[in-house]
Design an enzyme around this catalytic site. Structure first.
Site, PDB file in Angstrom:
ATOM      1  CE1 TYR A 121      -8.771  -2.473   3.965  1.00 19.92           C
ATOM      2  CE2 TYR A 121      -7.963  -0.217   3.968  1.00 19.92           C
ATOM      3  CZ  TYR A 121      -8.246  -1.389   3.288  1.00 19.92           C
ATOM      4  OH  TYR A 121      -7.987  -1.481   1.948  1.00 19.92           O
ATOM      5  CB  SER A 135      -5.214  -5.630  -1.255  1.00 21.10           C
ATOM      6  OG  SER A 135      -5.999  -4.489  -1.313  1.00 21.10           O
ATOM      7  CE  LYS A 171      -9.022  -4.578   0.440  1.00 22.64           C
ATOM      8  NZ  LYS A 171      -8.230  -3.831  -0.523  1.00 22.64           N
ATOM      9  CE1 TYR A 216      -7.606  -5.232  -5.087  1.00 21.79           C
ATOM     10  CE2 TYR A 216      -5.681  -5.246  -6.496  1.00 21.79           C
ATOM     11  CZ  TYR A 216      -6.236  -5.199  -5.245  1.00 21.79           C
ATOM     12  OH  TYR A 216      -5.444  -5.115  -4.161  1.00 21.79           O
TER      13      TYR A 216
HETATM   14  N1  GLN Z   1      -3.913  -0.100   1.803  1.00 21.33           N
HETATM   15  C1  GLN Z   1      -4.341  -0.031   0.433  1.00 21.33           C
HETATM   16  C2  GLN Z   1      -5.643   0.728   0.299  1.00 21.33           C
HETATM   17  O1  GLN Z   1      -6.485   0.546   1.092  1.00 21.33           O
HETATM   18  C3  GLN Z   1      -4.482  -1.433  -0.089  1.00 21.33           C
HETATM   19  C4  GLN Z   1      -4.959  -1.468  -1.510  1.00 21.33           C
HETATM   20  C5  GLN Z   1      -4.396  -2.577  -2.324  1.00 21.33           C
HETATM   21  O2  GLN Z   1      -3.436  -3.276  -1.953  1.00 21.33           O
HETATM   22  N2  GLN Z   1      -4.949  -2.746  -3.488  1.00 21.33           N
HETATM   23  O3  GLN Z   1      -5.843   1.511  -0.587  1.00 21.33           O
END
Ligand code: GLN
Length: 310
Positions: free
Chosen positions: A190, A66, A69, A242
């Site tokens: 992604y 993530s 992102k 999160y």
């Molecule tokens: N590749 C993971 C997903 O899309 C990334 C999620 C994460 O690192 N929280 O679920």
């Protein structure tokens, strides 16, 4: 503070992290990630005056997940602009798990923010028509001061074979007119971005570029506009961990972004970048040892953004 004192603090931080790792688990919904050793721990600090301090598994490669992102958001803000990015993505913490689609469908027609999967899938759908994966990979290498970043094919294939939930989110976004280009190709891009292999040191490098207002710390080259960096750091503070972002902001007070590969990217504004590796995760998907290490370092070096200068 002397180099020796900083080195000692990092060793103590590792110890603090190691006391927590047995309480967590490696990510299992991407089978390849569950193979990581949950006792691995590494930390790297990269300061604005060019010093690097590191301890433990700080040069071991793992997938960025993530934290990508943040890279995608930087590139999108830089090349598509603020208005386009936030036309259909909000800037609010969701309070839900990173891969939830509940609120997206029930209470809001727009993703809550770009740090959860629905928001990041949307951001990547903006990049897909204008950037190839190779170009984004090069961008990632530049921002992380690490030209060795590569795609980890095993993790990529493992996640693509288990991506029902992200695929569901992506098609829901298409049904709401938020993703307007090819859904499957956006999902692939992604997942590729999530599968970049980095080290704690690369994350510290990226953290430093952000701490330095978007300027490469050694060459002085401007990599990102000031306004882009300001927006990204603010969203990291409010949404980067999160549904654990609030507690983390109170306890650690450093804008950060975690990934289920065990990484954490942290930005001590105007001072340093910090990179973490620790694949044992808490229930929210944040590195459990990593959080303990950052809390320790924040307290010892007085890095909380609202700490009173002694
Ligand atoms: N590749 C993971 C997903 O899309 C990334 C999620 C994460 O690192 N929280 O679920």
């Amino acid at each position: 503070m002397t180099d020796k004192a900083r080195g000692k603090i990092l060793e103590e931080a590792l110890l603090a992290g190691s006391m927590e790792v047995d309480k967590g688990e490696t990510a299992s919904y991407i089978p390849e990630l569950s193979r990581a050793d949950k006792h691995d721990l590494g930390i790297c600090i990269y300061t604005r005056d060019g010093e690097i301090y590191e301890a433990g598994d700080s040069q071991k490669r793992f997938t960025i997940q993530s934290i990508s992102k943040v890279i995608s958001l930087c590139v999108a803000l830089q090349h598509c602009g603020f208005d386009k990015v936030f036309e259909k993505i909000r800037m609010e913490p969701s309070g839900d798990a990173f891969n939830s689609l509940l609120k997206l469908d029930m209470t809001s027609n727009y993703p809550y923010n770009p740090m959860i999967n629905s928001g990041a899938l949307t951001v990547v759908s903006y990049l897909m028509p204008i950037f190839s994966f190779k170009e984004l990979l090069d961008y990632a290498g530049k921002l992380c001061l690490d030209p060795k970043i590569r795609l980890d094919e095993r993790v990529y294939n493992s996640e693509m074979a288990n991506s029902a939930r992200n695929r569901a989110i992506a098609y829901l976004l298409q049904s709401k007119g938020i993703i307007e280009c090819d859904v499957e190709r956006s999902l692939e891009l992604y997942v590729k971005m999530c599968s970049l292999s980095v080290t704690a040191r690369s994350l510290a490098g990226f953290g430093l570029v952000l701490a330095n207002g978007g300027i490469h710390p050694e060459t002085g080259e401007r990599l990102l506009d000031r306004e882009v960096v300001r927006t990204v750091k603010t969203i990291m503070l409010t949404c980067g961990m999160y549904d654990g972002s609030g507690e983390f902001a109170v306890e650690v007070g450093i804008p950060s972004k975690s990934g289920v590969g065990g990484g954490i990217l942290s930005v001590v504004d105007r001072k340093m970048g910090i990179g973490i590796y620790g694949p044992s995760l808490d229930k929210k998907g944040n590195s459990i040892g990593g959080k303990a290490m950052l809390k320790y370092v924040s307290e010892e070096l007085n890095l909380h953004m609202f700490a009173w200068e002694p």
